[in-house]
Design an enzyme around this catalytic site. Sequence first.
Site, PDB file in Angstrom:
ATOM      1  CG  LEU A   1      -2.658  -4.447  16.787  1.00 30.54           C
ATOM      2  CD1 LEU A   1      -3.158  -5.340  17.351  1.00 30.54           C
ATOM      3  CD2 LEU A   1      -1.330  -4.199  16.475  1.00 30.54           C
TER       4      LEU A   1
ATOM      5  N   GLY B   1      -2.235  -9.335  10.352  1.00 33.04           N
ATOM      6  CA  GLY B   1      -3.172 -10.798   9.564  1.00 33.04           C
ATOM      7  C   GLY B   1      -3.913 -10.519   8.173  1.00 33.04           C
TER       8      GLY B   1
ATOM      9  NE  ARG C   1     -12.607 -16.715  12.435  1.00 37.98           N
ATOM     10  CZ  ARG C   1     -12.859 -16.177  13.216  1.00 37.98           C
ATOM     11  NH1 ARG C   1     -14.970 -16.492  14.100  1.00 37.98           N
ATOM     12  NH2 ARG C   1     -12.675 -15.035  13.889  1.00 37.98           N
TER      13      ARG C   1
ATOM     14  CG  ASP D   1     -10.018  -6.918  12.570  1.00 40.28           C
ATOM     15  OD1 ASP D   1      -9.991  -5.951  13.210  1.00 40.28           O
ATOM     16  OD2 ASP D   1     -10.089  -8.014  12.554  1.00 40.28           O
TER      17      ASP D   1
ATOM     18  CE1 TYR E   1      -1.469   4.233 -28.439  1.00 30.97           C
ATOM     19  CE2 TYR E   1      -3.245   2.890 -28.864  1.00 30.97           C
ATOM     20  CZ  TYR E   1      -1.681   3.057 -28.989  1.00 30.97           C
ATOM     21  OH  TYR E   1      -1.168   2.118 -28.370  1.00 30.97           O
TER      22      TYR E   1
END
Length: 497
Positions: free
Chosen positions: A12, A15, A19, A110, A395
Amino acid sequence: MPTERPLGAVVLAAGLGTRMRSTRAKVLHELAGLPLIRYPLAALRTLRPAQVVVVVGHQADAVGAAARASGLPGLTTALQHQQRGTGHAVACGARGLVDFEGDVLILYGDVPLIRTETLAELIGRHRAEAADLSLLTIRFQDPKGYGRILRAPDGRVVGIVEEKDATPDQRAITEVNPGVYCVRTSILLPLLDRLRPDNAQAELYLTDIVGLAAQGGHRVVTVATEDPMQVAGVNTRSELARMETHLRAETLERLMAAGVTFEDPATTYVGPEVTIGPDTVIGPNVTLRGKTRIGTGCRLDGTAYVVDTAIGDRVHLRFSCTSESAEIGDDAIVGPFARLRPGTRLSPRVHIGNFVETKNAIVGLGTKANHLTYLGDCEIGPDSNIGAGTITCNYDGSTKKKSRTVIGARVQIGSDTQLVAPVTVADDAYVGAGTTVTRDVPAGALVVTRAPARVLKGWTERRRALAAGTSPAKATPAKGKTTLKAAPAKTRARRKR
């Protein structure tokens, strides 16, 4: 004997994590240099699940990309369009398990420090006891924030109650649910379909499947763990910082036990994928990230930042160096104050000295560039010497294409040389100090550009007089311009020494 069934996993990661006070999805915040989502996926790798579904929501593309960067086989993502609770998230993920029959691990993205061994124990007990649903539990003296495990008088699990829905007596329970499950697919989807948002959050709680399984006569098994850090989630930045400190200490202890010396562990930061060989000494203020590999007998003096770099044996990284996506061969010496950018490949015994920068540079065996040099988009053969102030001019300012410089073996590049790419300096060539090389130099040749030096007598006096607004004293006019002659060969040799 436990029944061997296919293993799948749902992680999962949908979310936002309000917080964290961040616009970035919570599982994208980094722990020891890696997004949080990478940790539970790493724990799954050794278990070799047939399918893994990561449920994404906020910043779905970025979270999916971070998950895929783990390289875990069989990984897909499922989108949770609306965050309607953990039960809804698992339902989104479970439906992403295509034609799958077996056991499904359910993890949170998490919860980064969950170990493979703990997951293996959960799966083993689940199968050995012929369980339909198994879950980890842990006891906390202060269980605030966790769902409480509800048991019948005979000890059987009868459900989980979330803290916001718990009675005072239930809140006094110290056995809690950290949110790690193993469930047979044959009951998972039917249980998820029965979830209802009849709770304080008006959400579909995943925890309700435990009570539903018990009510339906299914076998529910718990496996206790005693390590709170393994099941700790990250909800705030202070929790993330504490977890960083814990993981760093754990990593350094493991490496010291394997023979690595850290002169100041308090200022050393080592990522979880870094490997270091024995008898290597790491000085203070060193950060090692990504898939950095350091061989045996090396020394890093200190104040170094090294990412995704392969370092051979007996390498000396002197004070204040950075290296990213580079390779450093055995017995090389780098620094102090050197920067190795992506694509740098240093062969054994190369010396890269102070204030030298390399990028997409292949440097041959024993070659030295000891001072104040930029080596970009170049290839240098063995046993060459690059003088101080040398620049590969790669370059042209008008395109994204970088031209390449090729320097052969045993080439001597004098100080303050500009090599304007594309250009090749062949083997055994010499380039005089102060030369701008715009054309290929053949093997064994000397190339040098010299503008005659002029002496303008009385120039300083005239300049100072003009600055002061006065007339200079009349000086004896020089007859023409004086050209400096080259110093005799013996004098030049003395100066060189």
